[in-house]
Write an enzyme that holds these catalytic residues in place. Structure first.
Site, short mmCIF file in Angstrom:
data_model
loop_
_atom_site.label_atom_id
_atom_site.label_comp_id
_atom_site.label_asym_id
_atom_site.label_seq_id
_atom_site.Cartn_x
_atom_site.Cartn_y
_atom_site.Cartn_z
CG ASN A 163 38.97 61.26 141.80
OD1 ASN A 163 39.18 60.06 141.62
ND2 ASN A 163 37.74 61.77 141.89
CD1 TRP A 164 44.90 60.12 138.52
CD2 TRP A 164 45.56 58.03 138.04
NE1 TRP A 164 46.27 60.11 138.51
CE2 TRP A 164 46.70 58.84 138.21
CE3 TRP A 164 45.73 56.68 137.74
CZ2 TRP A 164 48.00 58.34 138.08
CZ3 TRP A 164 47.02 56.17 137.62
CH2 TRP A 164 48.15 56.99 137.78
CE LYS A 165 36.64 62.95 138.47
NZ LYS A 165 35.50 63.83 138.28
CG HIS A 179 33.89 61.95 143.90
ND1 HIS A 179 33.03 62.25 142.86
CD2 HIS A 179 35.00 62.71 143.71
CE1 HIS A 179 33.61 63.15 142.08
NE2 HIS A 179 34.80 63.45 142.57
CD GLU A 236 32.66 61.99 139.28
OE1 GLU A 236 33.48 61.07 139.42
OE2 GLU A 236 32.96 63.12 138.82
CD GLU A 292 35.62 66.93 145.01
OE1 GLU A 292 36.67 67.13 144.40
OE2 GLU A 292 34.89 65.93 144.81
N GLY A 302 34.20 68.83 136.99
CA GLY A 302 34.26 68.40 135.59
C GLY A 302 33.55 69.35 134.64
CB SER A 351 36.93 73.17 137.32
OG SER A 351 35.89 72.40 136.73
N GLY A 385 40.42 66.29 139.58
CA GLY A 385 40.07 65.26 138.61
C GLY A 385 40.84 65.44 137.31
N GLY A 386 40.21 66.10 136.33
CA GLY A 386 40.75 66.22 134.98
C GLY A 386 42.22 66.63 134.92
#
Ligand code: PEP
Length: 253
Positions: free
Chosen positions: A9-11, A97, A99, A169, A175, A215, A236-237
């Protein structure tokens, strides 16, 4: 055998050129996937055709959208419909998601409609659920996630639910660098599978992939994915660093 998925997930990260470079490096890593293994890249909308074009030559690699509209078409400036995604052959779409739930007021009912739009077009929804820290602190995560699933998904038929991927999640782990332990992940995944089984029966529940997100890193993916009900991750990251995401793909069972 149940599908195993490493989903990036590059966001809202990376320029187009950086995205191209990242995908090129990952593809050069040349990790072959077994029939039941998939690597999926949820990239920003303007990068979808590029990503899809690069990935489509490689078995079980695919691009995904990070969201779609709950409306089929029309005067909704700034929105992207599931039909638009379908028209460029996008096979996956991340929905709900945390966010988007938090910053864009997405709620279980609109997510039910988005999921429906994707299913109607043969796009696999990667449906995100998971509790905030305040809920985990009072040990109410099971009923919290059950309500998310019931309100967004449990009206679908067994055939429809079988075409959905679930991503658990826990929000407190996204994150934050604070990963759920493999035991905590397994506990919740088993619970989600029980909830699916009580609605749809164990045969249907056993076939639905449940990804863990929060994470996931190169160093913990193998342990997380080794648990029986953890069928990969939504990352993500660590998906923004080629070497890390390659290790995460390699960690699929
Ligand atoms: C995510 O974007 O869904 C996510 C889990 O992010 P991170 O891996 O950075 O926690």
């Amino acid at each position: 055998m149940r599908k195993q998925i490493a989903a990036a997930n590059w966001k809202m990260n990376l320029t187009y050129q950086q995205g191209e470079e990242l995908l090129d490096t990952i593809l050069k890593g040349n990790i072959g996937l077994a029939d039941h293994q998939y690597a999926v890249f949820a990239v920003p909308f303007p990068y979808l055709i590029m990503a899809q074009t690069k990935l489509s030559g490689k078995k079980n690699y695919a691009a995904a959208a990070q969201n779609c509209s709950d409306q089929p078409a029309g005067a909704y400036t700034g929105e992207v419909s599931a039909e638009m995604l379908k028209s460029i052959n996008i096979g996956y779409c991340v929905l709900g998601h945390s966010e988007r739930r938090e910053y864009f007021s997405e709620h279980n009912q609109s997510l039910a409609t988005k999921t429906q739009r994707c299913l109607e077009l043969g796009i696999t929804p990667i449906f995100c659920c998971g509790e905030p820290l305040s809920i985990r602190e009072v040990d109410a995560q099971e009923s919290y996630v059950e309500a998310q699933l019931k309100e967004s998904l449990f009206h679908f038929s067994a055939e429809e639910i079988s075409r959905i991927v679930i991503a658990y999640e826990p929000i407190w782990a996204i994150g934050t660098g604070k990963t759920a332990t493999a035991e905590q992940a397994q506990e919740m995944h088993a619970c989600i599978r029980r909830q699916l089984a009580s609605k749809y029966g164990s045969q249907v529940a056993d076939a639905i992939p449940i990804l863990y997100g929060g994470s996931v890193k190169a160093g913990n993916a193998k342990e997380l994915f080794s648990r029986p009900d953890v069928d990969g991750g939504l990352v993500g990251g660590a998906s923004l660093v080629a070497a890390d995401f390659l290790k995460i793909i390699e960690s699929l069972k």
